[in-house]
Design an enzyme around this catalytic site. Structure first.
Site, PDB file in Angstrom:
ATOM      1  N   VAL A 258      -2.360  -5.916   4.089  1.00  0.00           N
ATOM      2  CA  VAL A 258      -3.432  -5.589   4.038  1.00  0.00           C
ATOM      3  C   VAL A 258      -4.095  -5.259   2.591  1.00  0.00           C
ATOM      4  CG1 VAL A 258      -3.042  -3.074   4.232  1.00  0.00           C
ATOM      5  CG2 VAL A 258      -5.397  -4.007   4.645  1.00  0.00           C
TER       6      VAL A 258
ATOM      7  N   ASP B  52      -6.586  -3.591   0.742  1.00  0.00           N
ATOM      8  CA  ASP B  52      -7.786  -2.494   0.850  1.00  0.00           C
ATOM      9  C   ASP B  52      -8.716  -2.421  -0.084  1.00  0.00           C
ATOM     10  OD1 ASP B  52      -9.082  -0.276   1.608  1.00  0.00           O
ATOM     11  OD2 ASP B  52      -7.136   1.035   1.311  1.00  0.00           O
TER      12      ASP B  52
ATOM     13  N   THR C 132      -3.340  -2.984  -5.462  1.00  0.00           N
ATOM     14  CA  THR C 132      -1.944  -3.604  -5.102  1.00  0.00           C
ATOM     15  C   THR C 132      -1.701  -4.835  -5.490  1.00  0.00           C
ATOM     16  OG1 THR C 132      -1.383  -1.598  -3.589  1.00  0.00           O
ATOM     17  CG2 THR C 132       0.057  -3.269  -3.598  1.00  0.00           C
TER      18      THR C 132
ATOM     19  N   TYR D 163      -0.337  -0.281  11.921  1.00  0.00           N
ATOM     20  CA  TYR D 163       0.599  -1.228  12.074  1.00  0.00           C
ATOM     21  C   TYR D 163       1.781  -1.176  13.109  1.00  0.00           C
ATOM     22  CZ  TYR D 163      -1.956  -3.952   8.806  1.00  0.00           C
ATOM     23  OH  TYR D 163      -3.062  -4.664   8.078  1.00  0.00           O
ATOM     24  N   PRO D 164       2.283  -1.828  13.832  1.00  0.00           N
ATOM     25  CA  PRO D 164       3.474  -1.705  14.788  1.00  0.00           C
ATOM     26  C   PRO D 164       4.477  -1.180  14.386  1.00  0.00           C
ATOM     27  CG  PRO D 164       3.052  -4.123  14.655  1.00  0.00           C
ATOM     28  CD  PRO D 164       1.794  -3.479  13.797  1.00  0.00           C
TER      29      PRO D 164
HETATM   30  P1  5GP Z   1      -4.736  -1.528  -1.670  1.00  0.00           P
HETATM   31  O1  5GP Z   1      -3.819  -1.350  -3.239  1.00  0.00           O
HETATM   32  O2  5GP Z   1      -5.209  -2.819  -1.592  1.00  0.00           O
HETATM   33  O3  5GP Z   1      -5.954  -0.271  -1.812  1.00  0.00           O
HETATM   34  O4  5GP Z   1      -3.825  -0.978  -0.746  1.00  0.00           O
HETATM   35  C1  5GP Z   1      -2.533  -1.797  -0.373  1.00  0.00           C
HETATM   36  C2  5GP Z   1      -1.884  -0.835   0.193  1.00  0.00           C
HETATM   37  O5  5GP Z   1      -2.115   0.447   0.793  1.00  0.00           O
HETATM   38  C3  5GP Z   1      -1.261  -1.579   1.703  1.00  0.00           C
HETATM   39  O6  5GP Z   1      -0.016  -2.486   1.115  1.00  0.00           O
HETATM   40  C4  5GP Z   1      -0.696  -0.619   2.553  1.00  0.00           C
HETATM   41  O7  5GP Z   1       0.330  -0.044   2.303  1.00  0.00           O
HETATM   42  C5  5GP Z   1      -1.642   0.486   2.221  1.00  0.00           C
HETATM   43  N1  5GP Z   1      -2.829   0.485   3.175  1.00  0.00           N
HETATM   44  C6  5GP Z   1      -4.261   0.350   2.722  1.00  0.00           C
HETATM   45  N2  5GP Z   1      -5.049   0.208   3.909  1.00  0.00           N
HETATM   46  C7  5GP Z   1      -4.281   0.553   4.826  1.00  0.00           C
HETATM   47  C8  5GP Z   1      -4.552   0.576   6.257  1.00  0.00           C
HETATM   48  O8  5GP Z   1      -5.486   0.452   6.753  1.00  0.00           O
HETATM   49  N3  5GP Z   1      -3.504   0.801   6.952  1.00  0.00           N
HETATM   50  C9  5GP Z   1      -2.142   1.064   6.732  1.00  0.00           C
HETATM   51  N4  5GP Z   1      -1.256   1.158   7.508  1.00  0.00           N
HETATM   52  N5  5GP Z   1      -1.831   0.908   5.329  1.00  0.00           N
HETATM   53  C10 5GP Z   1      -2.912   0.571   4.345  1.00  0.00           C
END
Ligand code: 5GP
Length: 208
Positions: free
Chosen positions: A111, A113, A117, A185-186
């Site tokens: 994902v 978000d 990351t 997630y599952p």
């Molecule tokens: P970002 O760096 O894009 O904010 O977030 C990436 C990481 O945050 C993802 O790899 C995941 O581990 C966690 N994350 C962000 N949004 C979600 C979500 O809606 N559900 C879950 N389970 N993990 C998320």
């Protein structure tokens, strides 16, 4: 605090999203290697390899793993809140050979978000490419650098303002663009039958 809306996703949902997007990735980017961001990118990368191998005459398609985690510096912040820093928990093995150089590298995560990351992963991997270049003959470096390409695949991209940008022109593929909700997630579920049962109920509810 605002209640965040949750959306349960099943293994089959993920499998089918990956199945539908892989032919486009195979045709447009044709990766040589995948770098899966753990833990959420591991399952999607493995599933995608099945479909990529179907379309790309059984290339070996190695999956490298990196582990990144969102560090929450402020006590009391939850996983669903922003303001987090990315930390490495695992990286490419310190192999004397060249893992990335001259390859078409697909970075895989579950994902996108805030995009922090993905941004971190890509910029660190680009540093690794520069390090690998140092052990190549100087005359070949420009050609090798130009031949090394990155693309991104995520199962879900959240439609929201991002806190980091990817270099312009980086090919970017998402299985599905979703609202700014929390995806369950599952592989995070303890009892998968219950997760699937609730996911089916949610789906019915949304279709009403
Ligand atoms: P970002 O760096 O894009 O904010 O977030 C990436 C990481 O945050 C993802 O790899 C995941 O581990 C966690 N994350 C962000 N949004 C979600 C979500 O809606 N559900 C879950 N389970 N993990 C998320």
């Amino acid at each position: 605090m605002l209640e965040v809306q949750h959306w349960r996703v099943t293994y089959n949902d993920i499998h089918n999203l990956i199945r539908s997007v892989t032919p486009k990735i195979a045709e447009e980017f044709n990766p040589d290697i995948m770098v899966a961001i753990g833990g959420g990118g591991f399952f999607p990368a493995r599933v995608m390899r099945t479909f990529l191998r179907e379309t790309t005459e059984n290339k070996s398609l190695q999956i490298q793993a990196i582990g990144l985690s969102l560090y929450e510096p402020l006590p009391g912040t939850t996983q669903e809140q922003i303001g987090r820093e990315v930390v490495r928990t695992q990286w490419l093995s310190p192999n004397p050979g060249k893992i990335l150089l001259g390859k078409r590298i697909l970075i895989v995560d579950e994902v996108d978000d805030t995009r922090k990351t993905l941004h971190y992963a890509l910029s660190e991997l680009q540093k690794d490419v520069e390090a690998e270049l140092l052990s190549s003959p100087e005359l070949e470096r420009d050609v090798l650098r130009a031949a090394t390409k990155f693309a991104i695949f995520v199962v879900h991209n959240k439609n929201k303002p991002k806190l980091a940008e990817l270099p312009s022109g980086t090919p970017y593929y998402a299985g599905e663009n979703v609202d700014d909700l929390w995806l369950d997630y599952p592989w995070e579920a303890i009892v998968i039958e219950e997760h699937d049962r609730l996911a089916a109920l949610d789906k019915k509810h949304r279709e009403k």
